[in-house]
Write an enzyme that holds these catalytic residues in place. Structure first.
Site, PDB file in Angstrom:
ATOM      1  N   ARG A   1     -11.879 -80.612 -33.628  1.00  0.00           N
ATOM      2  CA  ARG A   1     -11.703 -81.712 -34.816  1.00  0.00           C
ATOM      3  C   ARG A   1     -12.308 -83.017 -34.290  1.00  0.00           C
ATOM      4  O   ARG A   1     -11.982 -83.625 -33.212  1.00  0.00           O
ATOM      5  CB  ARG A   1     -10.273 -81.993 -35.105  1.00  0.00           C
ATOM      6  CG  ARG A   1     -10.043 -83.213 -36.066  1.00  0.00           C
ATOM      7  CD  ARG A   1      -8.632 -83.311 -36.455  1.00  0.00           C
ATOM      8  NE  ARG A   1      -7.992 -84.372 -37.101  1.00  0.00           N
ATOM      9  CZ  ARG A   1      -7.557 -85.697 -36.844  1.00  0.00           C
ATOM     10  NH1 ARG A   1      -7.239 -85.816 -35.661  1.00  0.00           N
ATOM     11  NH2 ARG A   1      -7.235 -86.340 -37.789  1.00  0.00           N
TER      12      ARG A   1
ATOM     13  N   HIS B   1     -11.837 -91.784 -39.974  1.00  0.00           N
ATOM     14  CA  HIS B   1     -10.906 -92.009 -38.863  1.00  0.00           C
ATOM     15  C   HIS B   1     -10.957 -93.403 -38.464  1.00  0.00           C
ATOM     16  O   HIS B   1     -11.467 -93.872 -37.348  1.00  0.00           O
ATOM     17  CB  HIS B   1     -11.371 -91.116 -37.670  1.00  0.00           C
ATOM     18  CG  HIS B   1      -9.970 -91.164 -36.755  1.00  0.00           C
ATOM     19  ND1 HIS B   1      -9.470 -89.684 -36.404  1.00  0.00           N
ATOM     20  CD2 HIS B   1      -9.236 -91.798 -35.879  1.00  0.00           C
ATOM     21  CE1 HIS B   1      -8.338 -90.012 -35.509  1.00  0.00           C
ATOM     22  NE2 HIS B   1      -8.470 -91.353 -35.252  1.00  0.00           N
TER      23      HIS B   1
ATOM     24  N   GLU C   1      -4.642 -90.491 -40.939  1.00  0.00           N
ATOM     25  CA  GLU C   1      -3.586 -91.353 -40.944  1.00  0.00           C
ATOM     26  C   GLU C   1      -3.918 -92.719 -41.883  1.00  0.00           C
ATOM     27  O   GLU C   1      -3.863 -93.708 -41.429  1.00  0.00           O
ATOM     28  CB  GLU C   1      -3.383 -91.932 -39.521  1.00  0.00           C
ATOM     29  CG  GLU C   1      -2.810 -90.750 -38.445  1.00  0.00           C
ATOM     30  CD  GLU C   1      -2.416 -91.154 -37.118  1.00  0.00           C
ATOM     31  OE1 GLU C   1      -2.752 -92.491 -36.786  1.00  0.00           O
ATOM     32  OE2 GLU C   1      -2.110 -90.288 -36.453  1.00  0.00           O
TER      33      GLU C   1
ATOM     34  N   ASN D   1      -0.246 -85.289 -37.623  1.00  0.00           N
ATOM     35  CA  ASN D   1      -0.145 -85.832 -36.386  1.00  0.00           C
ATOM     36  C   ASN D   1       1.303 -86.140 -35.897  1.00  0.00           C
ATOM     37  O   ASN D   1       1.869 -87.055 -36.509  1.00  0.00           O
ATOM     38  CB  ASN D   1      -0.928 -87.195 -36.413  1.00  0.00           C
ATOM     39  CG  ASN D   1      -2.486 -86.913 -36.406  1.00  0.00           C
ATOM     40  OD1 ASN D   1      -2.827 -85.741 -36.750  1.00  0.00           O
ATOM     41  ND2 ASN D   1      -3.385 -87.776 -36.753  1.00  0.00           N
TER      42      ASN D   1
ATOM     43  N   TYR E   1       3.819 -87.471 -32.859  1.00  0.00           N
ATOM     44  CA  TYR E   1       3.922 -88.033 -31.450  1.00  0.00           C
ATOM     45  C   TYR E   1       5.285 -88.244 -30.969  1.00  0.00           C
ATOM     46  O   TYR E   1       5.753 -87.888 -30.025  1.00  0.00           O
ATOM     47  CB  TYR E   1       3.151 -89.482 -31.214  1.00  0.00           C
ATOM     48  CG  TYR E   1       1.575 -89.215 -31.158  1.00  0.00           C
ATOM     49  CD1 TYR E   1       0.905 -88.585 -30.048  1.00  0.00           C
ATOM     50  CD2 TYR E   1       0.835 -89.064 -32.248  1.00  0.00           C
ATOM     51  CE1 TYR E   1      -0.534 -88.381 -30.054  1.00  0.00           C
ATOM     52  CE2 TYR E   1      -0.582 -89.243 -32.301  1.00  0.00           C
ATOM     53  CZ  TYR E   1      -1.119 -88.631 -30.966  1.00  0.00           C
ATOM     54  OH  TYR E   1      -2.509 -88.267 -31.396  1.00  0.00           O
TER      55      TYR E   1
ATOM     56  N   GLU F   1      -2.977 -83.525 -34.555  1.00  0.00           N
ATOM     57  CA  GLU F   1      -3.217 -84.348 -33.133  1.00  0.00           C
ATOM     58  C   GLU F   1      -1.527 -84.277 -32.477  1.00  0.00           C
ATOM     59  O   GLU F   1      -0.624 -84.283 -33.266  1.00  0.00           O
ATOM     60  CB  GLU F   1      -3.308 -85.720 -33.415  1.00  0.00           C
ATOM     61  CG  GLU F   1      -4.449 -86.361 -33.701  1.00  0.00           C
ATOM     62  CD  GLU F   1      -4.702 -87.702 -33.805  1.00  0.00           C
ATOM     63  OE1 GLU F   1      -3.963 -88.487 -33.201  1.00  0.00           O
ATOM     64  OE2 GLU F   1      -5.707 -87.956 -34.650  1.00  0.00           O
TER      65      GLU F   1
HETATM   66  C1  FCB Z   1      -3.217 -91.701 -33.557  1.00  0.00           C
HETATM   67  C2  FCB Z   1      -4.587 -91.689 -33.873  1.00  0.00           C
HETATM   68  C3  FCB Z   1      -5.900 -91.334 -32.827  1.00  0.00           C
HETATM   69  C4  FCB Z   1      -5.049 -91.794 -31.387  1.00  0.00           C
HETATM   70  C5  FCB Z   1      -3.699 -91.181 -31.180  1.00  0.00           C
HETATM   71  C6  FCB Z   1      -3.143 -91.847 -29.873  1.00  0.00           C
HETATM   72  O1  FCB Z   1      -2.655 -92.464 -34.469  1.00  0.00           O
HETATM   73  O2  FCB Z   1      -4.974 -91.208 -35.038  1.00  0.00           O
HETATM   74  O3  FCB Z   1      -7.037 -91.852 -33.114  1.00  0.00           O
HETATM   75  O4  FCB Z   1      -5.290 -93.145 -31.139  1.00  0.00           O
HETATM   76  O5  FCB Z   1      -2.905 -92.024 -32.344  1.00  0.00           O
END
Ligand code: FCB
Length: 435
Positions: free
Chosen positions: A75, A119, A160, A274, A276, A340
């Site tokens: 990607r 992006h 995002e 995405n 985290y 992500e």
């Molecule tokens: C996300 C972004 C990516 C990267 C990660 C850690 O929010 O999409 O570009 O910075 O975080």
């Protein structure tokens, strides 16, 4: 041993401004991130994307590394100011040539390209507060599709939009650096409009698979506080994109700041996630709230449990499981892909190797969570690790290393970390050795 479905796709992700460098080459125009990163005080230590990982010149080497890892998909994002400097008018053929070469190189190595159109590197001449930016985006999407559509199967409009709107225009921590709650909502609305118009443009060209990538985060806490923040972070984008309309409660909240008309709706084929971490929230009358969640006065963000990553983010794989099951329940019918997931740690080279056991543990925990969600019915199609390379981590500059591959920023040398070797084995067995 946990095996994934046979057709499951393993890959990695990057973004143009974070890796490419070559900001003045082949007719590229400035983006809001060039302007922002060159403004003193905006990015830690004044770092910029001017050189980054020099991927623009080293993409062949990078694709060879991907092939060596056995990646099945990659990607990447297309830099709008390379393709259409100034943000309008005809395409710059030299800018498109780069992505043409990259796509051919990927295909020659059997790696499926997944192209994200936006992006965050908006042409500096444009602004998401302007409704017309959505129309410009659709024109740009058509230009890129016209050149790459014969070879790229999966397309993503935006990465995002929450971050673009609320970090770019709410807190101003990201480009273009505006801190104005009404502007943040307006930007979000225009980004959703750009997404829908972009989907139309891609479909008009004949695109097979069209998607949107959202950063989604489960909320932990009492519903009296989590409902609003979930609305602003997650449902504000999920509902217009997947159901066609803003959620009533979120719209009522936004009305305190600005008026929005109906969002445009175009169905998509795939939702990119995405993930985290989670948000831990509590009611606290003394809290000023958070600029990235306008109107969140009285809500406090609690510290992470356990040892966080270098970003300060809690490591909580169960959040990914909960998120996947929630999407399966609340937004049925849309295939999902993790576009992500990954972590930053202060990795260093030791005797020619980069041992990163914490990253391996992080990924393993999240892969297990994804596997459990698939077992429990989530339509999860693939997993793309953030990131292939250490890169320019936006306002934090080069200090945060998210890569499977270590990049020496003076030599620009690439060195696969232990996690890259581990990931290669996961892909080769299509599963985890552990349970
Ligand atoms: C996300 C972004 C990516 C990267 C990660 C850690 O929010 O999409 O570009 O910075 O975080």
């Amino acid at each position: 041993m946990r095996r994934f479905p046979d057709e499951f796709i393993w890959g990695a992700a990057t973004a143009s401004y974070q890796i490419e460098g070559a900001v003045h080459e082949d007719g590229r125009g400035p983006s809001i991130w060039d302007v922002f990163s060159h403004t003193p005080g905006k990015v830690v230590d004044g770092h910029t994307g001017d050189v980054a990982c020099d991927h623009y010149h080293r993409y062949r080497e990078d694709v060879a590394i991907m092939a060596d890892l056995g990646l099945q998909a990659y990607r990447f994002s297309v830099a709008w100011p390379r393709v259409q400097p100034g943000g309008s008018g005809p395409a710059n053929p030299a800018g498109l040539d780069f992505y043409d070469r990259l796509v051919d190189e990927l295909l020659a190595r059997g790696i499926a390209p997944i192209a994200t159109l936006y992006h965050w590197d908006l042409p500096a001449e444009l602004d998401w507060r302007d409704r017309a930016t959505a129309d410009r985006f659709a024109e740009y999407a058509a230009l890129v599709y016209g050149r790459l559509g014969d070879r790229v199967g999966t397309w993503t409009t935006l990465n995002e939009p929450w971050v673009s709107a609320f970090v770019g225009y709410g807190s101003g921590r990201h480009a273009p650096g505006i801190a104005d709650p009404a502007a943040a909502f307006t930007a979000a609305h225009h980004l959703l409009r750009a997404h829908a118009l972009g989907v139309r443009a891609l479909r008009a060209g004949g695109a097979r698979e069209v998607s949107l990538t959202l950063n989604l985060s489960p909320m932990i806490g009492d519903p009296s506080v989590t409902t609003l923040i979930d609305g602003l972070a997650n449902r504000l984008f999920l509902d217009p994109a997947l159901r066609g309309g803003y959620p009533e409660d979120v719209l009522a909240h936004i009305a305190k700041f600005t008026d929005l008309d109906e969002p445009l709706f175009e169905p998509i084929d795939l939702l990119g996630i995405n993930y985290y971490t989670v948000n831990r929230l509590a009611a606290d009358p003394a809290s000023p709230g958070h600029l990235e969640y306008p109107g969140s006065e009285g809500i406090a963000w609690l510290p992470p449990h356990g040892e966080p990553t270098e970003m300060g983010w809690e490591v909580i794989p169960s959040g990914l499981y909960d998120l996947l099951m929630r999407l399966t329940r609340d937004y049925p019918g849309t295939p999902l892909m993790i576009t992500e997931n990954g972590c930053a740690y202060p990795d260093t080279i030791q005797n020619g190797q980069v041992p990163d056991p914490a990253r391996i543990a992080y990924l393993e925990g999240h892969f297990q969570a994804a596997h459990q969600a698939i077992t429990d019915g989530a339509p999860l199609r693939g997993y793309l690790v953030w990131s292939l390379l250490d890169n320019f981590e936006w306002a934090r500059g080069y200090h945060k290393r998210f890569g499977l591959i270590h990049v020496g920023y003076d030599s620009l040398e690439r060195l696969p970390k232990s996690s890259a070797h581990w990931y290669r084995e996961v892909i080769a067995r299509n599963g985890l050795a552990s349970n």
